[in-house]
Design a protein around this motif. Sequence first.
Motif, PDB file in Angstrom:
ATOM      1  N   ARG A 549      -7.135 -23.347  49.911  1.00  0.00           N
ATOM      2  CA  ARG A 549      -7.633 -24.296  48.924  1.00  0.00           C
ATOM      3  C   ARG A 549      -8.946 -24.905  49.437  1.00  0.00           C
ATOM      4  N   PRO A 550      -9.730 -25.533  48.570  1.00  0.00           N
ATOM      5  CA  PRO A 550     -10.976 -26.152  49.040  1.00  0.00           C
ATOM      6  C   PRO A 550     -10.776 -27.197  50.121  1.00  0.00           C
ATOM      7  N   ASP A 551      -9.592 -27.829  50.182  1.00  0.00           N
ATOM      8  CA  ASP A 551      -9.337 -28.816  51.231  1.00  0.00           C
ATOM      9  C   ASP A 551      -8.864 -28.176  52.525  1.00  0.00           C
ATOM     10  N   GLY A 552      -8.830 -26.844  52.576  1.00  0.00           N
ATOM     11  CA  GLY A 552      -8.472 -26.127  53.787  1.00  0.00           C
ATOM     12  C   GLY A 552      -7.002 -25.797  53.937  1.00  0.00           C
ATOM     13  N   HIS A 553      -6.153 -26.284  53.035  1.00  0.00           N
ATOM     14  CA  HIS A 553      -4.725 -26.012  53.154  1.00  0.00           C
ATOM     15  C   HIS A 553      -4.387 -24.610  52.654  1.00  0.00           C
ATOM     16  N   VAL A 554      -3.434 -23.990  53.331  1.00  0.00           N
ATOM     17  CA  VAL A 554      -3.049 -22.616  53.024  1.00  0.00           C
ATOM     18  C   VAL A 554      -2.097 -22.619  51.834  1.00  0.00           C
ATOM     19  N   ALA A 555      -2.520 -21.967  50.751  1.00  0.00           N
ATOM     20  CA  ALA A 555      -1.719 -21.947  49.524  1.00  0.00           C
ATOM     21  C   ALA A 555      -0.871 -20.693  49.393  1.00  0.00           C
ATOM     22  N   TRP A 556      -1.199 -19.660  50.153  1.00  0.00           N
ATOM     23  CA  TRP A 556      -0.474 -18.379  50.073  1.00  0.00           C
ATOM     24  C   TRP A 556      -0.783 -17.590  51.331  1.00  0.00           C
ATOM     25  N   VAL A 557       0.238 -16.867  51.842  1.00  0.00           N
ATOM     26  CA  VAL A 557       0.087 -16.068  53.053  1.00  0.00           C
ATOM     27  C   VAL A 557       0.720 -14.702  52.845  1.00  0.00           C
ATOM     28  N   ALA A 558       0.037 -13.662  53.293  1.00  0.00           N
ATOM     29  CA  ALA A 558       0.629 -12.328  53.386  1.00  0.00           C
ATOM     30  C   ALA A 558       0.657 -11.952  54.854  1.00  0.00           C
ATOM     31  N   THR A 559       1.810 -11.543  55.344  1.00  0.00           N
ATOM     32  CA  THR A 559       1.933 -11.170  56.752  1.00  0.00           C
ATOM     33  C   THR A 559       1.719  -9.673  56.927  1.00  0.00           C
ATOM     34  N   ALA A 560       1.405  -9.292  58.154  1.00  0.00           N
ATOM     35  CA  ALA A 560       1.062  -7.903  58.434  1.00  0.00           C
ATOM     36  C   ALA A 560       2.235  -6.964  58.209  1.00  0.00           C
ATOM     37  N   ASP A 561       3.459  -7.458  58.393  1.00  0.00           N
ATOM     38  CA  ASP A 561       4.625  -6.588  58.233  1.00  0.00           C
ATOM     39  C   ASP A 561       5.247  -6.677  56.847  1.00  0.00           C
ATOM     40  N   ASP A 562       4.587  -7.381  55.926  1.00  0.00           N
ATOM     41  CA  ASP A 562       5.096  -7.482  54.563  1.00  0.00           C
ATOM     42  C   ASP A 562       4.942  -6.137  53.872  1.00  0.00           C
ATOM     43  N   PRO A 563       5.992  -5.657  53.198  1.00  0.00           N
ATOM     44  CA  PRO A 563       5.889  -4.351  52.535  1.00  0.00           C
ATOM     45  C   PRO A 563       4.976  -4.356  51.322  1.00  0.00           C
ATOM     46  N   GLY A 564       4.468  -5.557  50.949  1.00  0.00           N
ATOM     47  CA  GLY A 564       3.555  -5.592  49.809  1.00  0.00           C
ATOM     48  C   GLY A 564       4.256  -5.606  48.468  1.00  0.00           C
ATOM     49  N   ASN A 565       5.541  -5.992  48.453  1.00  0.00           N
ATOM     50  CA  ASN A 565       6.290  -5.996  47.191  1.00  0.00           C
ATOM     51  C   ASN A 565       6.366  -7.369  46.555  1.00  0.00           C
ATOM     52  N   GLY A 566       5.544  -8.306  47.041  1.00  0.00           N
ATOM     53  CA  GLY A 566       5.550  -9.646  46.447  1.00  0.00           C
ATOM     54  C   GLY A 566       6.291 -10.654  47.275  1.00  0.00           C
ATOM     55  N   GLY A 567       7.073 -10.177  48.255  1.00  0.00           N
ATOM     56  CA  GLY A 567       7.727 -11.131  49.153  1.00  0.00           C
ATOM     57  C   GLY A 567       8.843 -11.883  48.456  1.00  0.00           C
ATOM     58  N   THR A 568       9.559 -12.673  49.231  1.00  0.00           N
ATOM     59  CA  THR A 568      10.670 -13.444  48.690  1.00  0.00           C
ATOM     60  C   THR A 568      10.513 -14.934  48.882  1.00  0.00           C
ATOM     61  N   GLY A 569       9.615 -15.350  49.759  1.00  0.00           N
ATOM     62  CA  GLY A 569       9.459 -16.770  50.057  1.00  0.00           C
ATOM     63  C   GLY A 569       8.460 -17.435  49.147  1.00  0.00           C
ATOM     64  N   PRO A 570       8.592 -18.741  48.947  1.00  0.00           N
ATOM     65  CA  PRO A 570       7.644 -19.476  48.131  1.00  0.00           C
ATOM     66  C   PRO A 570       6.258 -19.482  48.746  1.00  0.00           C
ATOM     67  N   GLY A 571       5.247 -19.189  47.946  1.00  0.00           N
ATOM     68  CA  GLY A 571       3.874 -19.244  48.412  1.00  0.00           C
ATOM     69  C   GLY A 571       3.500 -18.105  49.324  1.00  0.00           C
ATOM     70  N   SER A 572       4.403 -17.174  49.572  1.00  0.00           N
ATOM     71  CA  SER A 572       4.100 -16.084  50.486  1.00  0.00           C
ATOM     72  C   SER A 572       4.470 -14.769  49.839  1.00  0.00           C
ATOM     73  N   GLY A 573       4.171 -13.699  50.542  1.00  0.00           N
ATOM     74  CA  GLY A 573       4.424 -12.367  50.023  1.00  0.00           C
ATOM     75  C   GLY A 573       3.127 -11.605  49.870  1.00  0.00           C
ATOM     76  N   GLY A 574       3.111 -10.358  50.328  1.00  0.00           N
ATOM     77  CA  GLY A 574       1.857  -9.623  50.398  1.00  0.00           C
ATOM     78  C   GLY A 574       1.441  -8.932  49.130  1.00  0.00           C
ATOM     79  N   GLY A 575       2.224  -9.008  48.037  1.00  0.00           N
ATOM     80  CA  GLY A 575       1.888  -8.283  46.831  1.00  0.00           C
ATOM     81  C   GLY A 575       0.809  -8.953  46.004  1.00  0.00           C
ATOM     82  N   VAL A 576       0.164  -8.132  45.169  1.00  0.00           N
ATOM     83  CA  VAL A 576      -0.911  -8.635  44.319  1.00  0.00           C
ATOM     84  C   VAL A 576      -0.388  -9.675  43.338  1.00  0.00           C
TER      85      VAL A 576
END
Length: 613
Positions: A549-576
Amino acid sequence: MTAPAVSGPTVSGPTVSGPADSRPADSRPADSGPAVSHHGATGPSPDTDVLIVGAGPAGLMLACELVLAGVRTTVIERHARPPGFCRGFNLNARSLDLLDRRGIADRFLAEGPTVPVTTFSGLNLPLDLSTMDTDHPYVLGIAQTRVEELLAERASELGASMHRGIRLTDLSQDANGVTAVVESTCAHDSAKGHDSARGHDSARGHDRPGRLRARYLVGCDGGRSTVRKLAGIAFPGTAATRYTLLGDVCLADPAALPFGPTVTAAGSVFVIPRPGYVRVITAEPEPPADRDAPVTLPHLQATVDRALGRHVELTEPRWLTRFSDAARQAERYVAGRVLLAGDAAHIHPPAGAIGVNVALDDAVNLGWKLAATVHGWAPEDLLDSYHAERHAAGERLLRDTRAQVLLAGGDLAGSHDGWEALRRLFADVLGVPAAATYLAERVTGVGTRYPMPGADGHAGSHDTHHWLGRMAPNLTLTPATDGTKPTAHTEPTAASTTVARLLSGGRPVLLDLADRPDLRAGAAAWQPRLAIHTARSERCPDVAAMLLRPDGHVAWVATADDPGNGGTGPGSGGGVEALRHALRAWLGTPTGSTGPARRRATTRTRRGPGADR
């Protein structure tokens, strides 16, 4: 149409027209006050997008944020000149991180010394700040007056219109904006014999009420906020039970009282060295009959002598005041088109000297959200997330400062042995490194973490990546030189940079750390609102991408080992789709899309992307 200008005082330096004023400089009127009308509000076109009432740390920082985002911003301040006294003397690590995300921290760091420890009031143990996850593991010694001067300079550089000696007397709001009734204070000061408008003689005599029309109005006008009262916003909390005297004075004999605390059986006196004088702080033994009555030197002298059990002569008073342990918080930070920030939104005991720092935090959280709303691309509940996030932070602030007051002065309220046992328990807990780091990050604000919405739109827990919801660390970013070529969706990465530099323009950033062309393409529709940057960072091999975000806070994270299917956790998941959900939550519909109707100022919920639900 724009109302005629009425002469009025300005802050030091020239008044600068707002960024939307495209007229050549030589065709603009010699404006020494805000454009106001004596006959009524302007028509459909407001005089300014945002009117900020109060030129303290919150108001000035907010002005910087808004003008950086291209919002026409006007600041009015009732005092014709800056105060001749200083309330506080520090900026903490969180504030320095925020200033660094705008590329201006060095201006402040050049002004004073840094100290790598702080305290939790009531515990005679230093908190080591070097263990915190920050580029600024220290407290900066800098006077609040200098902080305000530097912020005013920055706001003028960016193009904010700022006016001193103008006070708000009334306001009303409707579905399209806020009408503020204002008047000059300089004639009143002159009638009292004060030379508070020296250098701004043009303002004298113009004390007739005028009107300013703004799309939004923000009250940054202190603990006794006129804006808060006129807007009818409740201010619940706890009333004062203890009072403390503060005096900026000289010691007739500098050797008579050492710096730091002097504790006796009758009380204590704390002495802080300042250039050319000292600040003396001591408890007032009985609540004053009139808490608004001026503090006199004889009263401070008698109280200090009583606490010490001896006479130490105080001379040359510069500023005498009292403060209390009252703790109150505005019921709403957002009320239609009227908002609150800084002390106007919360007051608290001064334990930890946190006030200026929290004001800056409020302003940075609000600025980009209000700018997005003014520009028309904000999601429906974005502005309400300011209340959700900062009201919760304010509640923690009030709890923490009250706890410090109790620890520091508990002997006054009950058993000495009981409070001493509690202090020793805290001391034992702080012997655990993880606990000490947690408390250091809590009192400095470095540990601030906002709930981020999940795919269902509800704010989630923090059981995913540890950076989610926190301010992103200031990673050093190197170009993607391992065969990766920038795409049409990627900004140039010709040289190494940092997260702070990427955020200095005030835009959100998609940081691609693993060459994910699918993510870059999925986010491209939000450009130019969004900056997309591809790079590498050795510090976080587990992170593939982050939305900042413009204030520097992380709004979403994709991790390197995420299969890219959207993830299951809030605000996270590597999918588009997970990324696009986060983009919609914070940046609204993509550029050029036809989205839902923008927010309505007169009917507003308090539930936003960052709300606890």
